[in-house]
Design an enzyme around this catalytic site. Structure first.
Site, PDB file in Angstrom:
ATOM      1  N   LYS A  48     -25.290  22.881   2.198  1.00 39.51           N
ATOM      2  CA  LYS A  48     -24.342  22.525   1.316  1.00 39.51           C
ATOM      3  C   LYS A  48     -22.835  22.510   1.998  1.00 39.51           C
ATOM      4  CE  LYS A  48     -26.938  24.429  -2.508  1.00 39.51           C
ATOM      5  NZ  LYS A  48     -27.240  23.353  -3.564  1.00 39.51           N
ATOM      6  N   ASP A  64     -31.335  33.614   2.617  1.00 37.43           N
ATOM      7  CA  ASP A  64     -31.268  32.261   2.071  1.00 37.43           C
ATOM      8  C   ASP A  64     -29.715  32.007   1.705  1.00 37.43           C
ATOM      9  OD1 ASP A  64     -32.557  29.695   0.005  1.00 37.43           O
ATOM     10  OD2 ASP A  64     -30.936  29.631   1.256  1.00 37.43           O
ATOM     11  N   TYR A 115     -34.381  30.261  -5.659  1.00 38.07           N
ATOM     12  CA  TYR A 115     -34.909  29.247  -5.370  1.00 38.07           C
ATOM     13  C   TYR A 115     -34.674  29.040  -3.928  1.00 38.07           C
ATOM     14  CZ  TYR A 115     -35.414  24.151  -5.602  1.00 38.07           C
ATOM     15  OH  TYR A 115     -35.552  22.774  -5.093  1.00 38.07           O
TER      16      TYR A 115
HETATM   17  P1  KE4 Z   1     -31.882  21.292  -0.963  1.00 40.41           P
HETATM   18  O1  KE4 Z   1     -33.099  21.262  -0.313  1.00 40.41           O
HETATM   19  O2  KE4 Z   1     -31.813  20.956  -2.170  1.00 40.41           O
HETATM   20  O3  KE4 Z   1     -30.719  20.900   0.077  1.00 40.41           O
HETATM   21  O4  KE4 Z   1     -31.641  22.865  -0.780  1.00 40.41           O
HETATM   22  C1  KE4 Z   1     -32.557  23.847  -1.252  1.00 40.41           C
HETATM   23  C2  KE4 Z   1     -31.770  25.307  -1.724  1.00 40.41           C
HETATM   24  C3  KE4 Z   1     -32.101  26.340  -0.823  1.00 40.41           C
HETATM   25  N1  KE4 Z   1     -32.015  27.599  -1.146  1.00 40.41           N
HETATM   26  C4  KE4 Z   1     -30.999  27.759  -2.095  1.00 40.41           C
HETATM   27  C5  KE4 Z   1     -30.345  29.227  -2.391  1.00 40.41           C
HETATM   28  C6  KE4 Z   1     -30.317  26.485  -2.800  1.00 40.41           C
HETATM   29  O5  KE4 Z   1     -29.632  26.963  -4.110  1.00 40.41           O
HETATM   30  C7  KE4 Z   1     -31.176  25.465  -2.710  1.00 40.41           C
HETATM   31  C8  KE4 Z   1     -30.762  24.143  -3.676  1.00 40.41           C
HETATM   32  N2  KE4 Z   1     -29.690  24.495  -4.829  1.00 40.41           N
HETATM   33  C9  KE4 Z   1     -30.174  23.661  -5.749  1.00 40.41           C
HETATM   34  C10 KE4 Z   1     -28.928  24.059  -6.835  1.00 40.41           C
HETATM   35  N3  KE4 Z   1     -29.226  25.231  -7.289  1.00 40.41           N
HETATM   36  C11 KE4 Z   1     -29.966  22.124  -5.402  1.00 40.41           C
HETATM   37  C12 KE4 Z   1     -29.818  21.287  -6.750  1.00 40.41           C
HETATM   38  C13 KE4 Z   1     -30.803  20.435  -6.850  1.00 40.41           C
HETATM   39  O6  KE4 Z   1     -31.779  20.842  -6.629  1.00 40.41           O
HETATM   40  O7  KE4 Z   1     -30.690  19.200  -7.117  1.00 40.41           O
END
Ligand code: KE4
Length: 438
Positions: A273, A245, A150
């Site tokens: 994060k 990523d 993701y």
């Molecule tokens: P955000 O746009 O949610 O800040 O980051 C996206 C993203 C990009 N790359 C990786 C490897 C990520 O894990 C994420 C976001 N992680 C999820 C949890 N697995 C966010 C939680 C959510 O969607 O509320």
């Protein structure tokens, strides 16, 4: 601690009612809806250290940690003080401050493959911009990602994706034009043969491969030996960029990226994060030769009103100062190693078909008897059993990720008491499951 709400007129219920009227599904991000575990969304009142309290005062030991952001726990005193001090000096100017330069310099020292970077406000912005830049730099259109990984919710990533899409069973999102979706190629994680076939079928057309160097959005899945170095070789030979990523793994496993431990140099890296200390900060960066194509130096346009805002920068600087302490990661990873060793012993004694994947302070308990090395394996997990396990733990005041396809995040704030309570809760919960045939 724990014990899901029974009183219908609780404060949680009242807030849930209002949330359902104004927020889609009562949440601002789908995975928070607790749909796949059959509960209503948690309404949090406040957090401190490794603990959260809900709107009715129920206390939980928190292993979500804002999805990996809070490696130092909730409301860390030094970070809170730094935010308070900066807030009094202004939260956002829409102009450069020394703070964003300082945080960028810290990140560069920790991750040498990043010669230049650009701060943004979410991981999605970071990965979306990195892909745009890769397409511009290589003058190619296709991108290759991995099933179950993701990278946020930008159009190019919403096929065969993990995290919330896996949780909700959404293979690919409506609203993404077919013409664009067709430019995203998917391969199974850890399968270099499949990657080579895709490159052979798209000669000189793939702009970039984007990969989580440790997958955590299909649950935690480790890269097989040679997988990442294989991707480096294939992309180098094909003239494509390799994008790591590291939104989750950045500063999670060590003071740097997973790339630091794996000794692999990607062309671009995305972060998020942890680098924001709990405030919205993300970044993309890499070789200056590539990054200099971004406006205003180059023509690849990307912008953001709150990018690099001083409040978030100050929180990130404070967090990295603490993380840079000599023994921070050796201590955290030793505690994580002890926790996962004891978890494996409990799982084995329980007789429940479950597999724990872990590295450093990242772990996922898959309810399957088989090893989990990619998304197809992960999807064989018994998600109903995971949901039952989640509820058993939740009742005992332990908050895990409300999805089989997410990770458990250990923080420096989790005490020995927290871990002992957690291990007891796992033992009781698995015994409860073993007693019930599903
Ligand atoms: P955000 O746009 O949610 O800040 O980051 C996206 C993203 C990009 N790359 C990786 C490897 C990520 O894990 C994420 C976001 N992680 C999820 C949890 N697995 C966010 C939680 C959510 O969607 O509320």
């Amino acid at each position: 601690m724990g014990s899901a709400s029974t009183t219908k007129t609780s404060r949680t219920q009242e807030i849930l009612r209002r949330a359902g009227e104004s927020l889609v599904g009562g949440v601002n991000s789908p995975v928070r809806a607790f749909k796949s575990v059959g509960l209503e969304p948690l309404i949090v009142d406040y957090g401190k250290g490794a603990r959260l309290w809900d709107a009715d005062g129920r206390e939980y030991i928190d292993f979500i940690g804002s999805w990996g952001t809070l490696i130092l726990g909730h409301a860390h005193p030094a970070i809170t003080a730094a935010i308070q001090e900066q807030a009094a000096r202004g939260t956002s100017f829409g102009a450069t401050t020394e703070l964003e330069v300082e945080l960028a310099e810290r990140i560069k020292r920790a991750i040498p493959s990043i010669e230049k970077l650009r701060f943004v406000s979410s991981g999605t912005e970071a990965t979306m911009s990195a892909i745009r830049l890769a397409r511009a730099f290589t003058k190619r259109d296709f991108v290759l990602k991995f099933e179950g990984c993701y990278h946020g919710h930008a159009d190019s990533f919403l096929s065969e994706a993990g995290s919330g899409l896996a949780t909700l069973g959404i293979a690919s999102s409506p609203g993404v034009p077919q013409a664009l979706a067709a430019l995203t190629l998917n391969a199974p994680y850890n399968n270099l043969t499949a990657v080579k076939k895709i490159f052979a079928a798209h000669p000189n057309k793939i702009a970039a491969v984007i990969v989580e160097p440790v997958a955590a959005n299909m649950g935690v899945v480790l890269p097989a030996p040679g997988f990442l170095s294989g991707l480096r070789e294939i992309t180098e030979r094909a003239g494509s960029l390799l994008i790591f990523d590291e939104v989750i793994t950045g500063f999670r496993l060590c003071y740097g990226g997973a790339q630091t431990l794996q000794d692999i140099t990607p062309d671009l890296t995305t972060l998020g994060k942890i680098i924001g200390g709990g405030l919205p900060v993300a970044a993309y960066g890499g070789r200056a030769e590539i990054m200099n194509h971004v406006a205003p130096l180059g023509a690849v346009y990307q912008a953001g009103t709150l990018s690099g805002n001083p409040l978030a920068m100050r929180a990130g600087i404070e967090a990295l100062k603490i993380l840079e302490a000599p023994d921070f990661y050796s201590d955290l990873n030793a505690r994580a190693e002890k926790l996962t060793r004891e978890l494996r012993a409990i799982i084995s004694a329980s007789g429940v078909a479950a597999h724990l994947n872990s590295t450093g302070s990242l772990a996922t308990l898959f309810f399957t008897s088989q090893a989990v090395g990619n998304y197809a394996d992960a999807k064989k997990s018994d998600t109903q059993r995971y949901a039952a396990f989640f509820c058993e733990m939740f009742e005992r005041g332990i908050l895990l990720a409300p999805s089989q396809f997410e990770a458990l995040f250990l923080s420096a704030a989790h005490s020995d008491v927290d871990l002992d309570l957690t291990l007891s809760a796992v033992k009781e919960s698995l015994e409860g499951l073993a007693a019930v045939r599903t």
